[in-house]
Design an enzyme around this catalytic site. Structure first.
Site, PDB file in Angstrom:
ATOM      1  N   TYR A 102     -47.294  -7.153  55.890  1.00  0.00           N
ATOM      2  CA  TYR A 102     -48.493  -6.914  56.683  1.00  0.00           C
ATOM      3  C   TYR A 102     -49.051  -5.536  56.343  1.00  0.00           C
ATOM      4  O   TYR A 102     -48.421  -4.749  55.610  1.00  0.00           O
ATOM      5  CB  TYR A 102     -48.225  -7.052  58.182  1.00  0.00           C
ATOM      6  CG  TYR A 102     -47.245  -6.065  58.785  1.00  0.00           C
ATOM      7  CD1 TYR A 102     -47.696  -4.943  59.479  1.00  0.00           C
ATOM      8  CD2 TYR A 102     -45.872  -6.261  58.678  1.00  0.00           C
ATOM      9  CE1 TYR A 102     -46.808  -4.049  60.055  1.00  0.00           C
ATOM     10  CE2 TYR A 102     -44.974  -5.366  59.239  1.00  0.00           C
ATOM     11  CZ  TYR A 102     -45.447  -4.260  59.915  1.00  0.00           C
ATOM     12  OH  TYR A 102     -44.556  -3.365  60.477  1.00  0.00           O
ATOM     13  N   THR A 114     -49.053  -0.286  53.563  1.00  0.00           N
ATOM     14  CA  THR A 114     -48.391  -1.571  53.363  1.00  0.00           C
ATOM     15  C   THR A 114     -47.075  -1.591  54.129  1.00  0.00           C
ATOM     16  O   THR A 114     -46.435  -0.562  54.342  1.00  0.00           O
ATOM     17  CB  THR A 114     -48.095  -1.827  51.877  1.00  0.00           C
ATOM     18  OG1 THR A 114     -47.094  -0.894  51.423  1.00  0.00           O
ATOM     19  CG2 THR A 114     -49.348  -1.678  51.030  1.00  0.00           C
ATOM     20  N   GLU A 115     -46.657  -2.780  54.530  1.00  0.00           N
ATOM     21  CA  GLU A 115     -45.359  -2.974  55.171  1.00  0.00           C
ATOM     22  C   GLU A 115     -44.717  -4.234  54.597  1.00  0.00           C
ATOM     23  O   GLU A 115     -45.168  -5.352  54.845  1.00  0.00           O
ATOM     24  CB  GLU A 115     -45.504  -3.092  56.689  1.00  0.00           C
ATOM     25  CG  GLU A 115     -45.999  -1.832  57.386  1.00  0.00           C
ATOM     26  CD  GLU A 115     -44.969  -0.721  57.460  1.00  0.00           C
ATOM     27  OE1 GLU A 115     -43.788  -0.957  57.098  1.00  0.00           O
ATOM     28  OE2 GLU A 115     -45.340   0.389  57.879  1.00  0.00           O
ATOM     29  N   VAL A 116     -43.687  -4.018  53.808  1.00  0.00           N
ATOM     30  CA  VAL A 116     -42.902  -5.109  53.220  1.00  0.00           C
ATOM     31  C   VAL A 116     -41.655  -5.321  54.077  1.00  0.00           C
ATOM     32  O   VAL A 116     -41.118  -4.364  54.646  1.00  0.00           O
ATOM     33  CB  VAL A 116     -42.516  -4.750  51.765  1.00  0.00           C
ATOM     34  CG1 VAL A 116     -41.426  -5.657  51.234  1.00  0.00           C
ATOM     35  CG2 VAL A 116     -43.739  -4.800  50.861  1.00  0.00           C
TER      36      VAL A 116
END
Length: 309
Positions: free
Chosen positions: A205, A273-275
Site C-alpha cells: 500500500y 511505499t509499504e511492502v
C-alpha cells in the site's frame, strides 16, 4: 486492539528516562553487515553514477558512512527526483529496492530527471534490524530543524545542498509483523502509554500526504504495482494501519506535522511505499521488485503528465 502485556523495559505508565534507553540499546546486537550487504553494492555503481558520501555516523558499534547516488551531469534545470530507502533500517526491501532501481532502471530516466538516491538512511538500524537509532529515536518522526536524529539531519542537509526544489520524493518502506510484536510495544513503553496494535495489512500500500495527496499519482503507482504483487485490502473498518483508506491501496498522513521523511522536502509529488514482506504470497525478490515498480511507475506518471501539458 490493546495489550496488557508490558514491554520488558520500563514500568507501566512511566516514560523512559536515560536508564531505560540505555537498557534498550544494550539489548540490541549486530545481526547483519551494512558494509558487506549495502556499501559494496553502492560502491559498484560508481561507473554509472556519481557516488558521494554525505555524512558519517559514529556509534559504539562502528563507523557508518552515508551515501548518496546521483545521476551524472546533474543539471539544476532538470526536475530532480529523490528516492530514499532504509529510513527505518529494518525495512529491508526499501534499502535493496533503492539499490535495484539504480542497478536496473534508473539510467533510463536520467535524460529527463536528475536522479538522487539515498539507499540506506539508517545503517545502524539496518545492521541491528531496528526502527529506531541507538538513542531510541525514530528517524521517520524526526525530519525537522535541529533534529535529534543524526540520520534525519544528514539527509536534510544533503538535500538542501542540492540547491533545487524536488519534483518528486519516493520513500521506500515496509510494514512487518514485528511492528506489532516489537516496535509498537516498545514505543508504548517508551512513551508510558497503553500499547495499541493495528491489523497488519497483507499486501502493498501507499501513504500519501493529506496536504498534498496527489491522488492520480498514487493510483497510477498502485495500478502498476499490482502487476507485481498484491495490494493490501482495507480491514473491516475500511482502514489500513488505523488510517482511513482514501482509495484502493492508499492512505494519507499529515507528513509535515508528523515529521515524516516525505514531508521535509516540499516535493510536488511524494509518496511512501509499504511492502509486507511477511506475507506467504511474497518472497524477498518480489518485495524488491514491487519497490522498483513503485519508483519507475511514479516517474512514468510524472513524465506523461509533463508531456500532456
Amino acid at each position: 486492539m490493546t495489550s496488557d502485556k508490558h514491554y520488558f523495559i520500563g514500568k507501566p505508565g512511566l516514560q523512559w528516562g536515560e536508564v531505560e534507553k540505555l537498557a534498550w540499546r544494550q539489548a540490541q546486537c549486530i545481526k547483519r553487515s551494512y558494509h558487506q550487504e549495502v556499501v559494496t553494492k553502492i560502491e559498484a555503481l560508481s561507473l554509472d553514477y556519481d557516488v558521494e558520501q554525505y555524512g558519517q555516523l559514529t556509534y559504539d558499534e562502528g563507523h557508518y558512512p552515508l551515501y548518496v547516488v546521483k545521476s551524472k551531469n546533474f543539471c539544476i534545470t532538470k526536475p530532480t527526483v529523490l528516492v530514499t530507502g532504509g529510513v527505518h533500517g529494518y525495512e529491508t526491501s526499501g534499502v535493496h529496492g533503492a539499490i535495484r532501481f539504480l542497478e536496473t532502471a534508473a539510467k533510463a530516466y536520467t535524460q529527463r530527471f536528475n536522479i538522487v538516491v539515498a539507499p540506506c538512511v539508517s545503517p545502524w538500524g539496518y545492521e541491528t534490524i531496528n526502527r529506531w537509532n541507538p538513542f531510541a529515536i525514530d528517524p521517520n518522526r524526526s525530519f525537522y530543524p535541529n533534529s535529534p536524529a543524526a540520520e534525519s539531519n544528514a539527509l536534510m542537509e544533503m538535500v538542501s545542498a542540492l540547491g533545487v526544489t524536488l519534483m518528486a520524493h519516493i520513500d521506500l518502506h515496509e510494514t512487518t509483523d514485528t511492528d506489532n510484536s516489537e516496535f509498537r510495544p516498545a514505543l508504548a513503553a517508551r512513551e508510558g502509554i497503553t500499547n495499541t496494535n493495528w491489523n497488519i495489512p497483507d499486501g502493498f500500500y501507499l501513504v500519501g500526504d493529506s496536504e498534498n495527496p496527489c491522488d492520480d499519482f498514487q493510483s497510477h503507482i498502485i495500478d502498476a504495482v499490482q502487476g507485481v504483487t498484491h495490494i493490501a485490502p482495507a480491514d473491516e473498518n475500511g482502514k489500513l494501519i488505523g488510517a482511513a483508506v482514501t482509495q484502493f491501496g492508499v492512505i494519507n498522513y499529515a507528513t509535515k506535522a508528523l515529521s515524516l521523511c516525505t514531508g521535509f522536502s516540499d516535493a510536488k509529488f511524494n509518496t511512501t511505499t509499504e511492502v509486507y514482506p511477511d506475507s506467504p504470497l511474497v518472497d524477498d525478490e518480489n518485495c524488491i521488485a514491487a519497490q522498483v515498480m513503485a519508483v519507475t511507475s511514479g516517474l512514468d506518471f510524472i513524465s506523461h503528465a509533463a508531456v500532456s501539458k
